[in-house]
Every structure is written in C-alpha cells, then in structure tokens.
Design an enzyme around this catalytic site. Structure first.
Site, PDB file in Angstrom:
ATOM      1  N   LYS A   1       0.837  -1.161  -0.050  1.00 10.47           N
ATOM      2  CA  LYS A   1      -0.072   0.053  -0.134  1.00 10.47           C
ATOM      3  C   LYS A   1       0.859   1.228  -0.076  1.00 10.47           C
ATOM      4  CE  LYS A   1      -3.662   2.655   1.301  1.00 10.47           C
ATOM      5  NZ  LYS A   1      -4.684   2.849   0.618  1.00 10.47           N
TER       6      LYS A   1
ATOM      7  N   ASN B   1      15.656 -10.840   3.327  1.00 16.39           N
ATOM      8  CA  ASN B   1      16.673 -10.768   4.144  1.00 16.39           C
ATOM      9  C   ASN B   1      18.134 -10.412   3.798  1.00 16.39           C
ATOM     10  OD1 ASN B   1      18.228 -10.727   6.490  1.00 16.39           O
ATOM     11  ND2 ASN B   1      17.313 -12.805   7.267  1.00 16.39           N
TER      12      ASN B   1
ATOM     13  N   ASN C   1      17.962  -3.100  13.024  1.00 19.06           N
ATOM     14  CA  ASN C   1      18.665  -4.047  13.921  1.00 19.06           C
ATOM     15  C   ASN C   1      20.188  -4.223  13.454  1.00 19.06           C
ATOM     16  OD1 ASN C   1      19.201  -6.505  11.632  1.00 19.06           O
ATOM     17  ND2 ASN C   1      17.160  -5.804  11.470  1.00 19.06           N
TER      18      ASN C   1
ATOM     19  N   CYS D   1      33.508   4.128   9.230  1.00 14.26           N
ATOM     20  CA  CYS D   1      32.382   3.167   8.877  1.00 14.26           C
ATOM     21  C   CYS D   1      31.691   2.699  10.180  1.00 14.26           C
ATOM     22  CB  CYS D   1      32.905   2.042   8.008  1.00 14.26           C
ATOM     23  SG  CYS D   1      33.453   0.420   8.928  1.00 14.26           S
TER      24      CYS D   1
ATOM     25  N   CYS E   1      34.154   0.935  12.337  1.00 13.90           N
ATOM     26  CA  CYS E   1      34.978   1.561  13.192  1.00 13.90           C
ATOM     27  C   CYS E   1      34.662   2.081  14.361  1.00 13.90           C
ATOM     28  CB  CYS E   1      35.459   2.838  12.113  1.00 13.90           C
ATOM     29  SG  CYS E   1      36.278   2.549  10.778  1.00 13.90           S
TER      30      CYS E   1
ATOM     31  N   CYS F   1       8.260  -4.415  23.727  1.00 14.76           N
ATOM     32  CA  CYS F   1       8.390  -4.075  22.540  1.00 14.76           C
ATOM     33  C   CYS F   1       9.115  -2.659  22.614  1.00 14.76           C
ATOM     34  CB  CYS F   1       6.985  -3.824  21.629  1.00 14.76           C
ATOM     35  SG  CYS F   1       6.077  -2.475  21.914  1.00 14.76           S
TER      36      CYS F   1
END
Lengths: 381, 381
Positions: free
Chosen positions: B106, B126, B160, B202, B205, B226
């Site tokens: 949607k 993933n 994550n 990065c 790092c 949650c």
C-alpha cells in the site's frame, strides 16, 4: 444474464478494491475503547504505550483527552495533523481556507482511516474576516472534546502574516496557549514557537524576522514567482512541532519556547523570549499583568516555568539566546543580514529581497509597518 | 434491464471512486517529461524548482538522474521513501524484509501515485543471508537508473544490528557511499550518519553506542516487551536524513557527517569521525589506503572534503566533536552514562538495561563482542 453476472462480479471486485484503498489494505480497523500496552499485532497503541514502560511518559493514555486545533493544512499542517492522529490525540479541529478542497478532503479521510479513535471537526473558512474570526474564537473556547470546554492547544501552520496575527489576537484575548510554526520562503529554514499569553512573548511582541520583514504575500502567487517548498523541511518542522505538543501535553522532557531549523548548516537554535511590556496587543499586556499577579500570589509554589526561566541582565529586551548564530554562519547561509539592535540575533536568514514591501492591511491587527519602522520602534522602546 | 443499468451505473461510480482514492482525489497525474519551473497548478515541480531561482540549488533537475536504495521500510524507511518520491528522485530501490506485506504494498503504491515519474524496484528479502547479500551487492553495483551503473546512495533505515553490519560490509567492499539512520529503543532520540568508505568512519570503525551496547534484538519481539515508537521522532529523523541526501546529491549547504536528535532536550549534536586504521573490516582498511593515495596524488586540487576536514591534535581517536553534550545534559536525559574513553562522548543516551546482552552471530560480520569488550578494545588500540 452473463452480462449481469459479470457486472455483479465487477461490482464486488470494485467494492473490495475500494475498501482496501480506504482502509490501508485491510479494511478500517474498529474503534478501540481503551489504550492497552499489550504487545500484539492487533494493538495499534503498543509502541506508543511502551513510552510509559520505558519511563519517558507517565501517563500516555491521557493523550486521548486532549483537543488540538490545527490552523492551516499545507505542507506543515497536513503532516502535523497526521502525526497527531497517529499519536492518538483525542480530537483535531482542522481550520483552513482553501478553494480546491479535494486533496484536503482526501487528507482528512486518510487521517480518519489511520486512526478511527480520533474525532475530527473541520472548518473551511478564512479566519481573518470578522464573522469567521468570531466563530474561530468560539471553537477555541468551546470546541474541546467535552463540548463546552476550550481546546488544549492551538497550532498555527499557516503561511501568511494576517492569519498568524488573527490567531495571536484570538489567543491573547482568550488566554489560550498556542504554538506557531513557519518555513522560510526559500524552504531551507523554519521554526516553532510556544506562546503562553502573558508568560512568553506573543507574536506581536516580537514577530519572527521572516515575518517582520513583511515579504509581500502576494509575490508568492505572482505569475512566475512562487515560494520554494521542500517535503524534508516541512517534515522536520511538523516533527519538532508535534514533538513539542506531546512534551507540553504529556509533561515530559523540556518544552522548547523557540526552536529554529537551519537546514543548510543543520543548526537548531533555541531561545526563550519574555513578553514585551509595550506590546501593541492590549490583551497581551493584560495577560502579562494577570501572570505577574498569579506569580506574586504563589511565591512558594514550584512552577515548572520558573525553573526554566532565565535571568537577563545585559539587555532590556528580555530576550535570552540559548544558542547564538555567528556572523560567519549567517553569511554562509543565504540572504543578507538585517540591521539588528544589540542582543537580538536572527534565528534564520531570509531570502534576498530588493526592498521590504509593506504588507497589506489586515483585518484584526496592525501590520502596516515596514521592517525598518518595526526595528526603529523596537530600538526606541 | 433496470438491474443491468443500475449495475452499470454502480460500476462506473465505483471505478471513479477507486480512481479518486488511488490518485489523490483527481486521478493519477500523467508523467512529466521535463521538470519545469513554470508556476501553474498543473506543475507539481514548481515549488521544488523555485529552489533554483532562490539560489539554494544550482541544478535541481539533476535530482531525476539519481538512484537511491532504501533498506528497511519501517517508521523511518517509509517516510524516507515518500519524501524522496515527493522530491522527484529518479529511482528508488526498496529493500526490506517483512512478512505481512500488505501495508508495505500500500505504501509503495501510494508513493507511485504521489509521483509517477519515479521508478521503483522492490525486493522483499533478508539481506543478511549469503544469497540475498550477493543479490543486494549486485543491485547496488548495477541497479542505477541507467542499468548497469551503480546506485548513487544507499540509505539504511533498518532496526537491527545485523542488517546494518550487512550494509556496512557491502558498502565497504564496493566503495559505496551510504547513510545510516537510527532511532533509540525509547523513541526519544535518533541520528543520521554519512559514511564514505575510506574517508569517514564506517559502522564497524565506531558503531554508534546505541548499537554497540548490543541491546538484544530479540527482546524487542518478546511477548509483553516492545520498543517504543513515536511518529514525531521518525518524521524528524527521516526529514534530516533526506535533507542530507538532497544536500549531498545536489551539492548545496553543509552535508552532515553525523547529526543526532535528542527529543527530550531538543538538542542536535553534530560531529565528524575519521575512519579507524585498525577497523575490523579489511575492506574499510583497504578503502582508507586508497583514499590516502588518492589524496596524496592530488595535492593541489581543491576537494570539498578537504575544506570540511578538521585536524585533531589532542586525541588519538581522530574523533572530532563539533558540539558536545555536558554531563548534566546527559543525566537529565534518560539512561545511564556508559564508561567512555577520553575524547569520546555519546550522541544520545540509551535506555537503562540490567546488562549488555551479547548479540547473536551475524552472517556477514563479527559482532560477538559485548559493550565492555568493544570499549576495552577501543581503549587498547
């Protein structure tokens, strides 16, 4: 008969497609009586209620008891209303003045679909005319969730000086707390401001320079000339505005009296301004007196605002700049530096204009002064 | 016959309603060949093109030549993609991993309706599995608007550590510039970060502390637990992210290497970090060598990055803090203060956790260290 069956199937197909479109892909969810912290997919409030468990907000459910009036439904206003809706606010009173209403209708319907628990009240009129202004005042005074009670907050998301002044006038008269927002004509800076009549500077005490500069609003609509607009700047301004609303209503974090956004340098100045005792708005001056009396009558009580208050000894303006913009930063940003009295700096710069155009007459407030006149007045105060 | 006619009318009515729903109230607009600065209602680009006339952006039309990959489609990712779409980006490659795809579908359809000039490429997988990681690398390398050319920018809007590390690994290997974004578990702080392999730190790092703390991701999904989420914080982070994208791609203003957002105090720290010469990622170290060689080979050429570069003499970390958070400010914010080596401070605080949980094994990068181990390692470097 074959045609009829085909038509029937087509009707069903279309009805389903329409339901999907209108209901976010799964049909509109049912209303929810009570905000639950329960973590399950069917609970749209679990991630908001988590703020409570994490010690950020004491009583998140209280959000459902509040009414916020959103004036203006452009780039900032529409995102603001959607965010309030997603946050589960009790009621939104939308006030805007727009001729082509189709997109706005669509936005409001979208908000209703996002959260059917939110109540909506919609008015399409120009608040600066006498009749509408009175109606606007009435809705602020009596449009709360519990009919007859005032709204909890008014948000100005309008794009012109006259409408801002109308909101300012109404809120000063009613002693109504409100927040102002704005995005510069070149779309790379903006601000939000909390105005508590009598306690912090009102819009007439010291209008933000972008407005004080009296950029002729009509130039925005002239053929071949239009203000720039960036979805990013609108999103950031709406985000910091509604965040300030949440902090103010739900009593967490530090509520900002003024927060600017300079997108060119990612600079976010904050400051607090005391009201101007010589403000042109008589109701502002009246609110100042009442606030002083209230404070004097409760000398021992710890008021949050007192804790936040900053003492200024080195300027007569009662203006405190928590963070300052250097001359170089200003030059690096676009636009020329206005000539400012000591102790005042600009929150963000304004686009280069050949001259300061005098604003047109307003219905509810004086604004016939040019930037120079305003500045001279402030200097002589 | 009456029924048939009624059905036909109903079909037409439904078709029109559906077209309105899908097309923002007026049916989807036709594609536009060329961005025009012309100011008329039918030109959706007039207010973006006004940025050019106002001297903010030299060549706004160039936006249509760029491809941006958006990884993650949650609160930040979906708003990010919509903003890019509204800004008229050339192509969006959406990569996300989500089981219930209906809302995402949607969202994407909505983006297509907002701006039919934007090309969309969508992958639902993933990226941390070996096969998908390779496909992800391929799309970064060859998924540009002109097929076979790399994308211009990768945006991480994932929630994550594993996915962030996968993006970091891919971009280090390919020398692909990317921007990272994140929102804390308590929803009241966030950040964005620009990572140019070899030139700025990065993700391996010096991972942002909120991630270095290795909050066990599985706790976010545990029954009764949650992460909090606020549409306001998501909107601000998406807004500053896409603003940074526009500044980077269209070459205006100052691009931020790191911009934090502390919603409790309305505090927005910025900083720049040099890459860590002992970074665990061998491709990061390789990119650092190449960058050094490139710089050495072009000593006289004025490079924008050189102008921006800051020299640090008083710490070995190559970490420059443009603005610093005081201890008091940190204490006022939520969460405990981690024990940090000299010269490093946190951009925002993290929620109180009993202990630092060791992250699970990742497919593409080492992340088995606890916060203590990471910190000890940094101290001993």
């Amino acid at each position: 008969m074959i045609i009829r069956r085909e038509l029937q199937l087509r009707v069903r197909e279309l009805e389903e497609a329409l339901a999907r479109e209108r209901g976010g892909g799964q049909g509109q969810r049912a209303r929810i009586e009570r905000m639950s912290p329960e973590v399950k997919d069917s609970n749209p409030y679990s991630r908001l209620m988590a703020l409570k468990r994490m010690g950020i907000v004491k009583d998140y459910e209280k959000i459902r008891t509040f009414t916020v009036a959103v004036v203006g439904v452009g780039g900032v206003g529409s995102v603001t209303a959607e965010m309030l809706t997603r946050c589960g606010i009790g009621k939104v009173i939308y006030i805007f003045f727009i001729k082509q209403k189709s997109n706005t209708d669509k936005n409001i319907e979208n908000d209703e679909n996002i959260n059917p628990d939110v109540q909506f009240e919609v008015h399409n009129y120009n608040i600066t005319t006498v009749d509408n202004f009175q109606h606007f005042m009435d809705r602020i005074s009596y449009g709360g969730l519990e009919e007859g009670k005032p709204v909890d907050l008014v948000l100005s998301c309008v794009d012109n000086f006259e409408a801002r002044m109308a909101i300012n006038t109404a809120c000063n008269e009613l002693g109504q707390t409100w927040m102002e927002s704005g995005v510069s004509e070149n779309a790379v800076s903006g601000h939000i401001q909390l105005i508590i009549p009598g306690e912090s500077a009102c819009f007439a005490c010291a209008p933000p320079l972008v407005v004080a500069a009296n950029i002729d609003e009509k130039t925005l609509k002239r053929e071949g000339v239009c203000a720039a607009s960036l979805p990013t700047t609108m999103g950031v301004v709406a985000g910091i505005l509604v965040q300030n609303v949440l902090k103010f209503l739900l009593n967490f974090g530090t509520v900002s009296y003024y927060l600017g956004y300079n997108a060119m340098q990612d600079f976010f100045p904050t400051m607090a301004m005391k009201p101007n005792p010589h403000c042109n708005d008589k109701n502002c001056r009246k609110q100042q007196e009442e606030y002083k009396e209230k404070k004097a009558a409760q000398p021992k009580q710890v008021v949050v605002e007192q804790e936040e208050e900053i003492v200024h000894e080195d300027n007569d303006w009662g203006i405190e700049l928590v963070s300052e913009v250097s001359e170089e930063e200003l030059k690096a940003a676009s636009g020329p530096l206005p000539d400012l009295p000591n102790g005042i700096t600009v929150a963000y710069t304004i686009p280069n204009k050949e001259e300061n155009v005098v604003a047109g007459e307003t219905t509810v407030a004086e604004s016939e002064e040019s930037l120079e006149e305003l500045m001279a007045k402030m200097k002589n105060m």
